[in-house]
Design an enzyme around this catalytic site. Structure first.
Site, PDB file in Angstrom:
ATOM      1  N   GLN A 177       9.343  24.368  22.807  1.00 50.49           N
ATOM      2  CA  GLN A 177      10.603  24.952  23.295  1.00 50.49           C
ATOM      3  C   GLN A 177      11.621  25.328  22.227  1.00 50.49           C
ATOM      4  O   GLN A 177      12.647  25.922  22.558  1.00 50.49           O
ATOM      5  CB  GLN A 177      11.305  24.028  24.304  1.00 50.49           C
ATOM      6  CG  GLN A 177      10.535  23.744  25.583  1.00 50.49           C
ATOM      7  CD  GLN A 177      11.408  23.146  26.652  1.00 50.49           C
ATOM      8  OE1 GLN A 177      11.809  23.822  27.592  1.00 50.49           O
ATOM      9  NE2 GLN A 177      11.739  21.879  26.502  1.00 50.49           N
ATOM     10  N   ASP A 178      11.408  24.981  20.971  1.00 53.27           N
ATOM     11  CA  ASP A 178      12.427  25.308  19.962  1.00 53.27           C
ATOM     12  C   ASP A 178      11.778  25.658  18.621  1.00 53.27           C
ATOM     13  O   ASP A 178      12.109  25.070  17.584  1.00 53.27           O
ATOM     14  CB  ASP A 178      13.399  24.146  19.804  1.00 53.27           C
ATOM     15  CG  ASP A 178      14.723  24.569  19.156  1.00 53.27           C
ATOM     16  OD1 ASP A 178      14.997  25.793  19.118  1.00 53.27           O
ATOM     17  OD2 ASP A 178      15.465  23.696  18.698  1.00 53.27           O
ATOM     18  N   VAL A 179      10.870  26.623  18.653  1.00 52.82           N
ATOM     19  CA  VAL A 179      10.224  27.090  17.421  1.00 52.82           C
ATOM     20  C   VAL A 179      11.207  27.966  16.658  1.00 52.82           C
ATOM     21  O   VAL A 179      11.678  28.985  17.161  1.00 52.82           O
ATOM     22  CB  VAL A 179       8.942  27.889  17.743  1.00 52.82           C
ATOM     23  CG1 VAL A 179       8.298  28.397  16.464  1.00 52.82           C
ATOM     24  CG2 VAL A 179       7.957  27.031  18.532  1.00 52.82           C
ATOM     25  N   SER A 186      16.938  27.881  20.875  1.00 52.59           N
ATOM     26  CA  SER A 186      17.938  28.558  20.044  1.00 52.59           C
ATOM     27  C   SER A 186      17.980  30.035  20.427  1.00 52.59           C
ATOM     28  O   SER A 186      16.929  30.689  20.472  1.00 52.59           O
ATOM     29  CB  SER A 186      17.566  28.415  18.568  1.00 52.59           C
ATOM     30  OG  SER A 186      17.510  27.042  18.215  1.00 52.59           O
ATOM     31  N   ASN A 211      13.039  24.097  12.196  1.00 58.98           N
ATOM     32  CA  ASN A 211      12.115  23.067  12.680  1.00 58.98           C
ATOM     33  C   ASN A 211      10.734  23.177  12.047  1.00 58.98           C
ATOM     34  O   ASN A 211       9.772  22.570  12.530  1.00 58.98           O
ATOM     35  CB  ASN A 211      11.996  23.134  14.206  1.00 58.98           C
ATOM     36  CG  ASN A 211      13.243  22.611  14.894  1.00 58.98           C
ATOM     37  OD1 ASN A 211      13.992  21.821  14.319  1.00 58.98           O
ATOM     38  ND2 ASN A 211      13.472  23.043  16.120  1.00 58.98           N
TER      39      ASN A 211
END
Length: 269
Positions: free
Chosen positions: A124-126, A159, A130
């Site tokens: 969910q937040d690539v 993001s 990260n």
């Protein structure tokens, strides 16, 4: 090991839910993640941190940041992770990656993301912040936003620069929304700029929902693949595995042949 076994050296990260310290314990340096008080007291946030601890300690892949020690619940909850001295966001501030290094980074992160999907989870937040770098190896990290495949409802996380259009519309995430985020990262690494930009949240939303990614100078098959993985409609989007196969098979940049020294011309009288 417990939280008290680690000596804090310096603060290296500060997020909405946790502080991350460079710490030392057990003869090694670690990234020590400590949940904030409000996280420990809020049931939903407490469960999210506990999930991150448990997944970090159980999921093993060469391109996932490795969890070393942790305690999921309580006033002394913590997560100790292998320390990676640099992330991709900081690396990109020094300038674009060479094309072959960008391909290597993407294939590494993509394999880790596909591993999560195969184990039944979404990241969910690539995004570059990260992705971490240790001894020349790129690793996907921050499992704090991970959720099980098929879980419905809940808060939309991610993001805005990297979120899939359907998430802006309030739909549930899927492996295809992770693939879209990975596609934004791939476009950024392969071309040196993000495909969708805006001076405000509204302008960025408009770009993700309606604007096509700008043309690239990549070889045609890879350019078409990027456009397919960035499709607005998830039903038309290229799956992550197919894009990784395309990326792995795309022609590598060849080194130019060595220049020949000019031949000395001989004159005979």
């Amino acid at each position: 090991m417990t939280r008290k076994d680690f000596h804090l050296k310096m603060l290296i990260g500060l997020g909405r839910t946790a502080q991350v310290f460079l710490a030392e314990g057990g003869g090694q340096e670690v990234a020590l993640k400590l949940p904030k008080k409000e996280v420990r007291q809020d049931p939903a946030l407490r469960e999210r941190f506990a999930r991150e601890v448990n997944l970090s300690l159980t999921l093993r892949h060469p391109h996932l940041v490795r969890g070393l020690f942790g305690k999921p619940y309580g006033e002394d909850a913590f997560l100790a992770l292998e320390y990676c001295p640099e992330n991709l966001e900081a690396r990109l501030q020094k300038g674009p990656l060479p094309l072959e290094e960008a391909r290597r980074a993407l294939l590494s992160v993509g394999q880790a993301l596909l591993f999560l999907h195969e184990r039944g989870f979404l990241h969910q937040d690539v995004k570059p912040a990260n992705v971490f770098l240790k001894n020349g190896v790129y690793k996907l990290g921050d499992l704090g936003t991970v959720r099980p495949l098929g879980e419905r409802g809940g808060e939309t996380v991610g993001s805005p620069h990297y979120m899939a259009p359907e998430l802006f519309r309030g739909q549930d995430p899927s492996p295809l929304s992770d693939a879209y985020s990975f596609g934004v990262l791939a476009y950024e690494l392969l071309t040196g700029k993000r495909p969708f930009r805006g001076e405000s949240y509204e302008a960025l939303l408009e770009a993700h929902l309606h604007r096509p990614p700008p043309p690239t100078r990549l070889e045609p098959a890879l350019d078409r693949g990027l456009r397919r993985v960035l499709a607005k409609d998830p039903k038309e989007r290229m799956p992550l595995k197919d894009f990784l196969d395309l990326l792995a098979a795309s022609p590598q940049k060849k080194e130019p042949p060595p220049e020949e020294k000019p031949r000395r011309r001989r004159w005979f009288l």
